[in-house]
Design a protein around this motif. Structure first.
Motif, PDB file in Angstrom:
ATOM      1  N   LYS A 262       0.827  -1.215   0.000  1.00  0.00           N
ATOM      2  CA  LYS A 262       0.000   0.000   0.000  1.00  0.00           C
ATOM      3  C   LYS A 262       0.865   1.271   0.000  1.00  0.00           C
TER       4      LYS A 262
ATOM      5  N   LEU B  63       1.955   1.917  -3.476  1.00  0.00           N
ATOM      6  CA  LEU B  63       0.867   2.441  -4.304  1.00  0.00           C
ATOM      7  C   LEU B  63       0.394   3.824  -3.866  1.00  0.00           C
ATOM      8  N   GLY B  64       0.886   4.296  -2.716  1.00  0.00           N
ATOM      9  CA  GLY B  64       0.455   5.601  -2.216  1.00  0.00           C
ATOM     10  C   GLY B  64      -0.869   5.544  -1.474  1.00  0.00           C
ATOM     11  N   LEU B  65      -1.343   4.337  -1.152  1.00  0.00           N
ATOM     12  CA  LEU B  65      -2.600   4.224  -0.402  1.00  0.00           C
ATOM     13  C   LEU B  65      -2.365   4.466   1.083  1.00  0.00           C
ATOM     14  N   VAL B  66      -1.144   4.186   1.520  1.00  0.00           N
ATOM     15  CA  VAL B  66      -0.753   4.397   2.918  1.00  0.00           C
ATOM     16  C   VAL B  66       0.517   5.248   2.920  1.00  0.00           C
ATOM     17  N   GLN B  67       0.583   6.198   3.841  1.00  0.00           N
ATOM     18  CA  GLN B  67       1.772   7.051   3.908  1.00  0.00           C
ATOM     19  C   GLN B  67       2.782   6.454   4.879  1.00  0.00           C
TER      20      GLN B  67
ATOM     21  N   LEU C 263       1.521  11.158  -8.648  1.00  0.00           N
ATOM     22  CA  LEU C 263       0.752  10.795  -9.848  1.00  0.00           C
ATOM     23  C   LEU C 263       1.660  10.141 -10.881  1.00  0.00           C
TER      24      LEU C 263
ATOM     25  N   ARG D 246       2.107   6.591  -9.904  1.00  0.00           N
ATOM     26  CA  ARG D 246       0.900   5.781 -10.082  1.00  0.00           C
ATOM     27  C   ARG D 246       0.586   5.535 -11.559  1.00  0.00           C
ATOM     28  N   ARG D 247       1.092   6.412 -12.428  1.00  0.00           N
ATOM     29  CA  ARG D 247       0.897   6.186 -13.871  1.00  0.00           C
ATOM     30  C   ARG D 247       1.678   4.954 -14.344  1.00  0.00           C
TER      31      ARG D 247
ATOM     32  N   PHE E 115      -2.506  -2.347 -10.669  1.00  0.00           N
ATOM     33  CA  PHE E 115      -2.624  -2.961  -9.332  1.00  0.00           C
ATOM     34  C   PHE E 115      -3.858  -3.852  -9.237  1.00  0.00           C
TER      35      PHE E 115
ATOM     36  N   PRO F 219      -5.816  -5.481  -6.296  1.00  0.00           N
ATOM     37  CA  PRO F 219      -5.882  -5.529  -4.820  1.00  0.00           C
ATOM     38  C   PRO F 219      -6.209  -6.935  -4.318  1.00  0.00           C
TER      39      PRO F 219
ATOM     40  N   ALA G  65      -7.025   5.951 -15.970  1.00  0.00           N
ATOM     41  CA  ALA G  65      -5.605   5.788 -16.329  1.00  0.00           C
ATOM     42  C   ALA G  65      -5.201   6.736 -17.448  1.00  0.00           C
TER      43      ALA G  65
ATOM     44  N   ALA H 232      -5.848  -4.424 -13.919  1.00  0.00           N
ATOM     45  CA  ALA H 232      -4.453  -4.080 -13.585  1.00  0.00           C
ATOM     46  C   ALA H 232      -3.581  -3.969 -14.841  1.00  0.00           C
TER      47      ALA H 232
END
Lengths: 303, 279
Positions: A49, A52-56, A72, A75-76, A80, A82, A104, A148
């Motif tokens: 995560k 992926l930037g879902l969690v810092q 960004l 993420r480009r 993913f 999940p 996307a 994905a």
């Protein structure tokens, strides 16, 4: 390709008093299939995560193909799947893929082409007009995989991609992963299915209690052998004198377990013990499967 | 660009999950019942020799105010229900993971959800109030020109509720968020009545308490804008109107400014909350 697909340095993450990730350094080379393993609660999903930037992250740095994780630009580069593979149930299969294609940044013509290709790839072309709510678990995982891969990203992060699939589905996914590697795409595979990892991964990292406990080329890690010896008197002193460190020992019945890099080292150990006058009653050489390695490392960290 | 993708997705979700159908059926039923009520009510008052034309006009104004207030209440509830789990619900269900991992800013996700739901509320409020004004005009022959302020005030109030509920959804679970926002809404509603009582009794403390609840959540103050216009329309500035349906005191320009700033702050708080949240 000297730039790593994923590079983590000193990565830490705490949730209150719980330290989920305790200083991880990770280098995932481009164009390889990288297995990320660990027991439940080891911190795998948290690391995924963060990538992926879902969690810092609480501390440390992570880059994705040179871009800061979560940006960004990073993420480009990522596709993913999940672990939960829960998607909007009210959408049709093709509509769902089109929505993700728009997010996307794919244009209309590319989306139309890629949606058809991906539905064909995951064997769901005949269900393109069906709502996701009518899909089985395995079909959800397949459509998630299609999502994905939709935007042809250079890095694909697959979190337990075959957990809901039957053996044929698993084989199909393995073939897809191999084809991705052949196309130069990096695959970061988070899986509990060790046999699957063994079949497709080039490199692995094993994480336990928030730390990497082993990492490297899978073949090199598995080349190490475990040798169980039943020895007579004087064994301990002879082993100590030669600098060999048993990984476990049960001196009561004279059984010692050692690790050896290969057959040559096993021969050298036995010759040394015989030369020192130690009686050798039994020698058992065990090939190291990924499961053995995984269990041994997990146990060693837990102790 | 992605903001519109999320807005369209939100709108489409409301249609597909039959939210629009359910709201249409309920409001359609209400409007039909309301029309029948106005028809029978007006038949009685128009044939009552004791009622002058101006008194008939006041009663018709009451009926329109009551109807508009009901629509405003339903629009407020719809705004809360649409947004109550918009962020936390998607995180709990796991549907947010694949979306947030895409190259889309979290601010765009928040604003996209806000815009999508606002578009839905615009259609809902616009169509239902237009039907209500038309029904009253056709049955009574009285055209309430000033009533057109009401839908705009209602939409403004719904937008604020939407923003506050989305902001709550970035930090609280659906149930807790619903409880908090609905309680705030109820406090503001009751605060409006307290403000009227304070005004009637000429009691500044009671009046200020009512004002304070409007600052806490300015939805009631915005309804007062519509209510005051409707009251003037019916020619009832004689003190006959009041109560929860209307107000003789439209909010000041400052209150409208406060409401505008409140909306922006709620959206900023929602964006900040979601940006800082681990998914």
């Amino acid at each position: 390709m000297d730039q790593a697909a994923i590079r983590a340095t000193g990565l830490r993450k705490s949730f209150g008093d719980t330290h989920a990730v305790r200083g991880i350094d990770l280098d995932v080379p481009q164009g390889e299939v990288f297995g990320f393993l660990g027991p439940n609660g080891a911190g795998k999903s948290t690391v995924v995560k963060i990538i992926l930037g879902l969690v810092q992250a609480s501390a440390g740095e992570v880059t994705v193909l040179g871009h800061p994780a979560g940006s960004l630009a990073a993420r480009r580069q990522i596709g993913f799947l999940p672990e939960t593979f829960r998607f909007h149930q009210w959408m049709h299969a093709s509509e769902f893929l089109d929505f993700h294609g728009r997010l996307a940044g794919l244009d209309r013509d590319t989306r139309r082409k890629r949606v058809d290709e991906m539905l064909e790839l995951v064997g769901l072309a005949h269900r393109r007009r069906d709502r996701l709510s009518t899909f089985s678990k395995g079909m959800h995982q397949r459509i998630g995989l299609a999502q994905a891969l939709l935007a042809e990203p250079p890095l694909v992060v697959l979190d337990e991609p075959t957990s809901a699939l039957d053996p044929i589905g698993r084989r199909d996914v393995r073939d897809i992963i191999r084809n991705l590697r052949a196309a130069g795409i990096t695959v970061f595979l988070n899986s509990h299915l060790l046999s699957e990892v063994e079949q497709v991964c080039d490199q692995v990292a094993i994480i336990n209690r928030g730390r990497i406990v082993a990492a490297g080329d899978l073949r090199e890690l598995l080349a190490a052998r475990e040798v169980e010896l039943r020895l007579g008197e004087g064994a301990e002193a002879a082993l100590r004198a030669s600098g060999l460190q048993p990984v476990s020992e049960q001196p009561a019945d004279g059984r010692y377990v050692l690790t050896a890099a290969g057959d040559e080292e096993i021969a050298r150990i036995t010759a040394h013990l015989a030369g020192a006058g130690v009686s050798i009653y039994e020698v058992q050489v065990r090939s190291n499967s990924l499961e053995d390695l995984f269990v041994r490392l997990a146990d060693a960290t837990d102790q | 660009m992605n903001l519109w993708v999320i807005a369209e997705h939100t709108l489409r979700e409301a249609v597909r999950r039959r939210v629009v159908l359910a709201a249409t059926v309920v409001i359609g039923g209400f409007l039909a019942l309301y029309g029948v009520g106005v028809w029978f009510g007006y038949r009685d008052i128009s044939t009552d020799p004791d009622l002058t034309m101006s008194m008939q006009r006041v009663i018709v104004g009451f009926m329109l105010q009551g109807g508009m207030w009901s629509l405003n209440f339903v629009a407020s509830l719809l705004a809360i229900f649409l947004a109550v789990g918009s962020i936390s619900g998607e995180i709990d269900q796991g549907t947010m993971h694949a979306v947030a991992a895409r190259p889309v800013c979290r601010a765009q996700i928040v604003l996209g959800k806000f815009l999508g739901n606002l578009m839905l509320l615009t259609v809902f409020i616009g169509v239902s109030t237009a039907i209500m004004i038309a029904v009253v005009s056709i049955i009574t022959g009285q055209y309430a020109e000033r009533a057109w302020t009401a839908p705009f005030a209602m939409l403004f109030a719904a937008a604020i509720l939407l923003a506050v509920t989305i902001a709550g959804s970035t930090r609280l679970g659906s149930l807790a968020n619903g409880v908090v926002v609905f309680t705030l809404y109820a406090v503001a509603l009751v605060g409006g009545v307290i403000e009227q009582i304070g005004n009637f009794l000429d009691n500044p403390v009671t009046f200020d308490i009512g004002i304070a609840t409007s600052v806490l959540l300015p939805t009631r103050a915005l309804w007062d804008l519509a209510g005051a216009q409707l009251a003037q329309e019916s020619g009832a500035a004689s003190g006959m109107t009041g109560g929860p349906f209307s107000s003789l005191n439209p909010p000041s320009g400052w209150m409208l400014l406060v409401a505008g700033v409140y909306l922006l702050l709620a959206l900023a708080y929602a964006i900040r909350g979601f940006q800082r949240r681990d998914i």
